[in-house]
Structures are given as C-alpha cells and as structure tokens.
Design a protein around this motif. Structure first.
Motif, PDB file in Angstrom:
ATOM      1  N   PHE A   1       5.997  -7.377   0.451  1.00 18.63           N
ATOM      2  CA  PHE A   1       5.736  -8.326  -0.635  1.00 18.63           C
ATOM      3  C   PHE A   1       6.740  -9.481  -0.680  1.00 18.63           C
TER       4      PHE A   1
ATOM      5  N   ALA B   1       1.104  -3.753  -5.113  1.00 23.71           N
ATOM      6  CA  ALA B   1       1.453  -4.955  -5.887  1.00 23.71           C
ATOM      7  C   ALA B   1       0.743  -4.902  -7.228  1.00 23.71           C
TER       8      ALA B   1
ATOM      9  N   SER C   1      -3.545  -8.835  -7.908  1.00 26.93           N
ATOM     10  CA  SER C   1      -3.879  -7.445  -7.572  1.00 26.93           C
ATOM     11  C   SER C   1      -4.664  -6.786  -8.679  1.00 26.93           C
TER      12      SER C   1
END
Ligand code: SAM
Length: 249
Positions: free
Chosen positions: A96, A146, A151
């Motif tokens: 991420f 996430a 998301s």
C-alpha cells in the motif's frame, strides 16, 4: 558521460528508528537526495546524511495524483545525476505504498531501481502489541486489506468473512462500515478488534473493542492506525505485552 541512473525504494518501518533494517540505515547515511512520505518519522529523517536534500513527498487527501506526478518528475530529474537517490516509504515500500507503480514508472524510463524491504506496520503493530497473527488452533490465515474509501466502495467484504485474522490499513475513517460489512459477512459481533495507533512511536495508543461496537460507531480511534480483527486479539492479554506497554526496553 551520463551516470547510470538508479533509485533505491526503501522501507522505513513503522516509525521507531530501531526497526529500520541495517541496509536502510546505511543508505540513509549515504543518500544525497531523499523523497520521503508523510508517515516517515522525524527520528528516522534525523539519521539521514546531514548534507542530503530532503524532499517532502507526502500526499494530501484529494491531491494524491498531483503529488505523485511531482514525485515522478523529481525522480526523473535526479535519477541521472549520479547521486544516491532514496525513495523512502513508511513500513514496507511494496505494501500500500504505490511501490509497484513507482518501480514500473522507473523501469519505463530506463532507470534501475533496487527495493529495500521494510518492516510493515501490518506486521509490526500487532507484533508489538503482543498479538500473533497466526496461532496454532486459533488462526491459520491472515489477510492485509486496504480500508480506505475506494476499498470500502469496491471490495467484496464477504470474501474476508472466512479469513481467521484481518489486518486493515487506512481503515480508521470507515471503520464502522468495515465492521458492519464483516458482521454481515458472518463474523461474530463479539469478535475482538484491536486498533493500534502510531505503533512503535512515543504516541502509540491501543484501543480494544468488538466488531459490533465498532459497527455501531462507538469506538474512538486516532489515525494512523492498524485495525486487527480476530480471535487472536484475545491472546494479547496472555502474551504479557499489554501489561508492559510503555515500559522501557
Ligand atoms: C499508505 S499505507 C502505508 C503502509 C506501509 N507501506 C506499511 O507497510 O506499513 C498507510 C497506513 O499504514 C498504517 N500505518 C503506517 N504506519 C503506522 C504506524 N506507525 N502505526 C499504525 N498504523 C500505521 C495505517 O493504517 C496507515 O493508514
């Protein structure tokens, strides 16, 4: 002669300088230019070569794309200088952190890159809190997910109903929506949840709750935090680490 262009994509760990890798520390001390992300701690930047140029590459909400373009332009401008260029990201650069996209960008411009993995907050935060992500007879699987706006809107959360331990990053803002989706996906409302804010720093705070309470919006949490969901959270008390939080090492 044009210097061979190279960028080091380096993980800075969760914040505590003691959790830097030896290689990350060595590169910090050698670096001429450091493009650093918002969550890289001041203590870590203080370890950098005092002559290095430090470039704040943190992304403000709503300006992520503009900042990313600026980072790309900066990396391109510096990469052929022959100087030691670091792209320093919190945790691990490939989790991420747009590390994959930056690698692809550098490759498309013929710039060599070397990844220096870091200790991800996804692993460090629960570990420091005494929560094992796997435990014989309790949890045989975990997933790192996430929890940001995109998301929450796009993921099929029913998939995560069956994974023993869930570690959610960037999930503070939508924690109630995430918890509600997981309860609807079959996870028990009394399943424990642990939020670890600012893990490994002097501002670390741990808040324990349940999925049901988080879904009802009654659990207060400060960002940045790692959200750990699963029966393994109960093991924190047995680990003895919870009682030692704040104790000097
Ligand atoms: C853009 S992601 C970057 C993750 C990073 N690459 C890693 O491996 O830890 C940012 C999220 O990581 C988590 N995070 C990073 N550092 C943290 C820390 N010291 N304490 C708690 N959460 C942290 C938070 O969920 C935050 O919203």
């Amino acid at each position: 002669m044009l210097a061979r262009a190279k960028v080091y994509l380096v993980g800075a760990g969760p914040g505590d300088p003691d959790l830097l890798t030896v290689k990350a520390l060595r590169l910090l001390q050698l670096a001429d230019v450091i493009f650093y992300d918002r969550l890289v701690s001041a203590e870590i930047l203080a370890l950098a070569n005092p002559r290095a140029t430090l470039i704040d590459s943190g992304k403000e909400l709503g300006q992520q794309q503009e900042t990313q373009e600026r980072i790309y332009a900066g990396l391109l401008a510096e990469a052929h200088s022959g100087r030691v260029i670091l792209r320093l990201k919190s945790g691990d650069p490939m989790i991420f952190g747009r590390g994959g996209e930056e690698l692809a960008f550098l490759a498309s411009h013929g710039i060599a890159a070397e990844v220096v993995p870091g200790v991800s907050s996804a692993l460090a935060a629960p570990g420091l809190a005494g929560v094992p992500l796997t435990y014989r007879g309790v949890a045989a699987s975990f997933a790192v997910v996430a929890g940001h706006r995109q998301s929450v809107a796009e993921l099929d959360w029913s998939v995560y109903g069956a994974i023993d331990t869930l570690v959610i990053l960037m999930g503070v803002e939508f924690r109630d929506v995430i918890a509600g989706s997981l309860v609807r996906a079959g996870r028990p409302g009394d399943q424990p949840v642990l939020f670890i804010s600012n893990a490994s720093t002097g501002n670390e705070v741990q808040v324990e709750s349940t999925l049901g309470a988080v879904a009802r919006g009654v659990t207060r949490v400060a960002a940045p935090a790692v959200m750990v969901i699963g029966e393994v959270v109960r093991l924190r008390r047995e680990s003895g680490v919870a009682a030692m939080v704040g104790a000097a090492v």
